[in-house]
Design a protein around this motif. Structure first.
Motif, PDB file in Angstrom:
ATOM      1  N   SER A 196       0.964  -0.999  -0.085  1.00 48.12           N
ATOM      2  CA  SER A 196       0.166   0.189   0.402  1.00 48.12           C
ATOM      3  C   SER A 196       1.193   1.456   0.104  1.00 48.12           C
ATOM      4  CB  SER A 196      -0.675  -0.122   1.512  1.00 48.12           C
ATOM      5  OG  SER A 196      -1.594   1.519   1.444  1.00 48.12           O
ATOM      6  N   VAL A 197       0.686   2.007  -0.744  1.00 46.31           N
ATOM      7  CA  VAL A 197       0.882   3.183  -0.286  1.00 46.31           C
ATOM      8  C   VAL A 197       0.832   4.153   0.708  1.00 46.31           C
ATOM      9  CG1 VAL A 197       1.091   5.665  -1.428  1.00 46.31           C
ATOM     10  CG2 VAL A 197       0.521   4.109  -3.201  1.00 46.31           C
ATOM     11  N   ARG A 198       0.151   3.608   0.926  1.00 44.90           N
ATOM     12  CA  ARG A 198       0.164   4.598   2.872  1.00 44.90           C
ATOM     13  C   ARG A 198       0.453   3.736   4.029  1.00 44.90           C
ATOM     14  NH1 ARG A 198      -4.316   8.238   5.203  1.00 44.90           N
ATOM     15  NH2 ARG A 198      -3.456   8.512   7.545  1.00 44.90           N
ATOM     16  N   ILE A 199       0.214   2.236   4.067  1.00 43.88           N
ATOM     17  CA  ILE A 199       0.827   1.950   5.015  1.00 43.88           C
ATOM     18  C   ILE A 199       1.787   0.604   4.671  1.00 43.88           C
ATOM     19  CG2 ILE A 199      -1.350   2.260   6.741  1.00 43.88           C
ATOM     20  CD1 ILE A 199      -1.867  -0.290   6.196  1.00 43.88           C
ATOM     21  N   GLU A 232     -10.332  -4.973  19.994  1.00 42.75           N
ATOM     22  CA  GLU A 232     -11.110  -4.800  18.673  1.00 42.75           C
ATOM     23  C   GLU A 232      -9.956  -3.599  18.801  1.00 42.75           C
ATOM     24  OE1 GLU A 232     -15.328  -4.416  18.972  1.00 42.75           O
ATOM     25  OE2 GLU A 232     -15.143  -6.661  18.990  1.00 42.75           O
ATOM     26  N   THR A 233      -8.600  -4.015  18.628  1.00 49.46           N
ATOM     27  CA  THR A 233      -7.402  -2.814  18.113  1.00 49.46           C
ATOM     28  C   THR A 233      -7.042  -2.863  16.293  1.00 49.46           C
ATOM     29  OG1 THR A 233      -7.827  -2.207  20.635  1.00 49.46           O
ATOM     30  CG2 THR A 233      -5.977  -1.082  19.480  1.00 49.46           C
ATOM     31  N   ILE A 234      -7.151  -2.014  15.487  1.00 48.34           N
ATOM     32  CA  ILE A 234      -6.969  -2.224  14.130  1.00 48.34           C
ATOM     33  C   ILE A 234      -4.926  -1.547  14.891  1.00 48.34           C
ATOM     34  CG2 ILE A 234      -6.013  -1.215  11.979  1.00 48.34           C
ATOM     35  CD1 ILE A 234      -9.016  -1.832  11.800  1.00 48.34           C
ATOM     36  N   TYR A 235      -4.134  -2.179  14.327  1.00 50.20           N
ATOM     37  CA  TYR A 235      -2.558  -1.119  14.311  1.00 50.20           C
ATOM     38  C   TYR A 235      -2.158  -1.112  12.719  1.00 50.20           C
ATOM     39  CZ  TYR A 235      -2.984  -2.462  18.981  1.00 50.20           C
ATOM     40  OH  TYR A 235      -3.415  -2.730  20.738  1.00 50.20           O
ATOM     41  N   VAL A 236      -1.284  -0.048  12.387  1.00 52.95           N
ATOM     42  CA  VAL A 236      -0.937  -0.121  11.632  1.00 52.95           C
ATOM     43  C   VAL A 236       0.337   0.229  11.600  1.00 52.95           C
ATOM     44  CG1 VAL A 236      -3.150   0.195  10.178  1.00 52.95           C
ATOM     45  CG2 VAL A 236      -1.316   2.664  11.166  1.00 52.95           C
ATOM     46  N   GLU A 237       1.316   0.161   9.993  1.00 55.59           N
ATOM     47  CA  GLU A 237       2.505   0.633  10.802  1.00 55.59           C
ATOM     48  C   GLU A 237       2.457   1.431   9.158  1.00 55.59           C
ATOM     49  OE1 GLU A 237       7.281   0.039   9.984  1.00 55.59           O
ATOM     50  OE2 GLU A 237       6.453  -1.795  11.655  1.00 55.59           O
ATOM     51  N   ASP A 239     -10.511  -7.458   0.244  1.00 58.07           N
ATOM     52  CA  ASP A 239      -9.139  -7.379  -1.496  1.00 58.07           C
ATOM     53  C   ASP A 239      -9.664  -6.188  -2.181  1.00 58.07           C
ATOM     54  OD1 ASP A 239      -7.842  -9.769  -0.719  1.00 58.07           O
ATOM     55  OD2 ASP A 239      -8.930 -10.440  -2.267  1.00 58.07           O
ATOM     56  N   GLY A 240      -8.438  -5.341  -2.512  1.00 53.23           N
ATOM     57  CA  GLY A 240      -8.962  -3.816  -3.402  1.00 53.23           C
ATOM     58  C   GLY A 240      -9.578  -3.406  -2.519  1.00 53.23           C
ATOM     59  N   GLN A 241      -9.479  -3.082  -1.151  1.00 56.50           N
ATOM     60  CA  GLN A 241      -9.819  -2.480  -0.168  1.00 56.50           C
ATOM     61  C   GLN A 241      -8.770  -1.306  -0.410  1.00 56.50           C
ATOM     62  OE1 GLN A 241     -12.715  -0.860   1.657  1.00 56.50           O
ATOM     63  NE2 GLN A 241     -11.284   1.203   1.735  1.00 56.50           N
ATOM     64  N   SER A 242      -8.461   0.021  -0.303  1.00 58.64           N
ATOM     65  CA  SER A 242      -7.660   1.538  -0.071  1.00 58.64           C
ATOM     66  C   SER A 242      -7.648   1.315   0.925  1.00 58.64           C
ATOM     67  CB  SER A 242      -8.509   2.512  -0.819  1.00 58.64           C
ATOM     68  OG  SER A 242      -7.143   3.640  -0.494  1.00 58.64           O
ATOM     69  N   ARG A 243      -6.039   1.144   1.763  1.00 55.87           N
ATOM     70  CA  ARG A 243      -6.082   1.839   3.305  1.00 55.87           C
ATOM     71  C   ARG A 243      -6.271   2.588   3.972  1.00 55.87           C
ATOM     72  NH1 ARG A 243      -6.111  -3.404   2.419  1.00 55.87           N
ATOM     73  NH2 ARG A 243      -5.278  -5.014   3.481  1.00 55.87           N
ATOM     74  N   GLY A 244      -5.945   3.964   2.771  1.00 54.55           N
ATOM     75  CA  GLY A 244      -5.672   4.764   3.531  1.00 54.55           C
ATOM     76  C   GLY A 244      -7.119   5.485   2.498  1.00 54.55           C
ATOM     77  N   GLN A 245      -7.656   5.731   1.838  1.00 49.23           N
ATOM     78  CA  GLN A 245      -9.179   5.915   1.955  1.00 49.23           C
ATOM     79  C   GLN A 245      -9.848   4.988   2.796  1.00 49.23           C
ATOM     80  OE1 GLN A 245     -11.402   4.973  -1.647  1.00 49.23           O
ATOM     81  NE2 GLN A 245     -10.059   6.190  -2.619  1.00 49.23           N
TER      82      GLN A 245
END
Length: 73
Positions: A10-13, A23-28, A52-58
């Motif tokens: 992904s460009v964002r993460i 119930e916590t999402i973590y991103v780097e 699948d296909g989901q833009s993480r940034g959006q």
């Protein structure tokens, strides 16, 4: 707590993880390896985020930023 970080193309993460107990999402993020948490994310939100296909940034902008969140140390 040990998180199962998964690399992401992904460009964002660069990686993501989920703790179903809290119930916590973590991103780097790519710049500086900054890690962030987003709470109040039941399993269906995690499934939507990682679909699948989901833009993480959006998804972060439209959904996760409105949830409790902060820098993960």
């Amino acid at each position: 707590m040990t998180l199962d970080w998964r690399p992401v193309e992904s460009v964002r993460i660069v990686a993501e993880a989920y703790d179903p107990d809290t119930e916590t999402i973590y991103v780097e993020f790519p710049k500086g390896g900054v890690q962030w948490w987003y709470s109040a994310c039941p399993p269906d939100v995690w499934e939507q985020f990682t679909a699948d296909g989901q833009s993480r940034g959006q998804f972060i902008h439209q959904v996760l930023n409105s949830k409790p969140n902060g820098r993960f140390a």
